[in-house]
Design an enzyme around this catalytic site. Structure first.
Site, PDB file in Angstrom:
ATOM      1  N   HIS A  22       0.825  -1.208   0.000  1.00 28.99           N
ATOM      2  CA  HIS A  22       0.000   0.000   0.000  1.00 28.99           C
ATOM      3  C   HIS A  22       0.863   1.264   0.000  1.00 28.99           C
ATOM      4  CE1 HIS A  22      -4.140   0.984  -0.053  1.00 28.99           C
ATOM      5  NE2 HIS A  22      -4.343   1.261   1.216  1.00 28.99           N
ATOM      6  N   ASN A  71      -6.699   6.593   3.910  1.00 23.93           N
ATOM      7  CA  ASN A  71      -8.124   6.866   3.692  1.00 23.93           C
ATOM      8  C   ASN A  71      -8.499   8.321   3.941  1.00 23.93           C
ATOM      9  OD1 ASN A  71      -8.231   4.168   3.152  1.00 23.93           O
ATOM     10  ND2 ASN A  71      -9.430   3.621   4.950  1.00 23.93           N
ATOM     11  N   ASP A  96      -0.810   2.617  -5.270  1.00 25.08           N
ATOM     12  CA  ASP A  96      -0.893   1.206  -5.583  1.00 25.08           C
ATOM     13  C   ASP A  96      -2.212   0.913  -6.297  1.00 25.08           C
ATOM     14  OD1 ASP A  96      -2.137   1.863  -2.979  1.00 25.08           O
ATOM     15  OD2 ASP A  96      -2.645  -0.267  -2.927  1.00 25.08           O
ATOM     16  N   ASN A 117      -9.588   4.151  -1.561  1.00 20.54           N
ATOM     17  CA  ASN A 117     -10.114   5.162  -0.639  1.00 20.54           C
ATOM     18  C   ASN A 117      -9.259   6.421  -0.568  1.00 20.54           C
ATOM     19  OD1 ASN A 117     -12.411   3.685   0.064  1.00 20.54           O
ATOM     20  ND2 ASN A 117     -11.262   2.519   1.591  1.00 20.54           N
TER      21      ASN A 117
END
Length: 193
Positions: A22, A71, A96, A117
Site C-alpha cells: 500500500h 483513507n 498502488d 479510498n
C-alpha cells in the site's frame, strides 16, 4: 514558463507500514527525492515534503508523503495544493493498484477511484477527480486472501527482487508525465513488458 507540480506518494505513516504494498506511492517519491539528493522535511499541512526541480531551470516539483492514513489523504493534499498554488491538473497522485498486475504501470487523468479510498478522499477534497494518477500495479492476492490484508502486507520475496527496478520505472513515468505529457508517458509505460 516553468510550472509547479505537486507529486503525492500515497501510503500510511510509520515504520509498520513502510515496507507494505500500500506504500508503493511513498516509495516512488522517495526514489524521486533520492535522485535529486534531497531529504524530506516537515510541512505544516501534515506532510513531509521536498521542494526540488525536474531539472535545473525546469518545472518545480513538490514531493510529498502524508502524515495521515491513506483513507484521509484529501485534507493534507488540498492544503498542500493551496499552499503551493497548484491546480488539480498539476497534482500527480502515485498509488498502488490492485487491478493491475505487479510490475505494471498505468497513467490516467480523472475517472473513478476504482475502490481506492485514498484517491476517493483526494477527489472529495479537491472537489474534482480530474488530477493525474500514476498507478503502480501490485496485483490481486491468489486464493482467498483478503485484498485488505494483501495491500497491508510487505512485498513477497520474488517481488522484492524486482522492486528497485519497478520503483525506478514508476519514478521515470512520473517524470515523463510532467516533462512530455500524459500521452507520451502512456505510450511508453503502458506498452512495457
Amino acid at each position: 514558463m516553468a510550472s509547479t507540480w505537486l507529486i503525492v506518494g500515497l501510503g500510511n505513516p510509520g515504520p509498520r507500514y513502510a515496507p507494505t504494498r500500500h506504500n508503493i506511492g511513498q516509495m516512488v517519491v522517495d526514489e524521486l527525492a533520492e535522485r535529486r539528493g534531497e531529504r524530506f522535511r516537515e510541512h505544516k499541512a501534515g506532510a513531509r515534503v521536498v521542494e526540488t526541480w525536474l531539472r535545473p531551470g525546469g518545472d518545480k516539483l513538490v514531493l510529498a508523503k502524508l502524515n495521515s492514513f491513506m483513507n484521509v489523504s484529501g485534507t493534507p493534499v488540498a492544503a498542500l495544493a493551496r499552499f503551493y498554488s497548484v491546480e488539480p491538473d498539476h497534482v500527480v497522485v502515485v498509488h498502488d493498484e490492485l487491478d493491475i498486475p505487479y510490475d505494471s504501470i498505468r497513467l490516467k487523468v480523472g475517472g473513478g477511484h476504482g475502490g481506492h479510498n485514498g484517491v476517493r478522499d483526494i477527489a472529495r477534497a479537491l472537489t474534482t477527480a480530474d488530477f493525474p494518477r500514476v498507478r503502480a500495479g501490485i496485483g490481486r492476492p491468489t486464493g482467498r486472501q483478503d485484498p485488505a490484508d494483501w495491500v497491508l502486507a510487505p512485498f513477497g520475496t520474488v517481488e522484492l527482487k524486482t522492486l528497485p527496478n519497478f520503483l525506478s520505472d514508476v519514478a521515470d513515468a512520473v517524470e515523463q508525465l510532467i516533462d512530455e505529457g500524459l500521452v507520451a508517458a502512456q505510450q511508453k509505460h503502458h506498452s512495457r513488458a
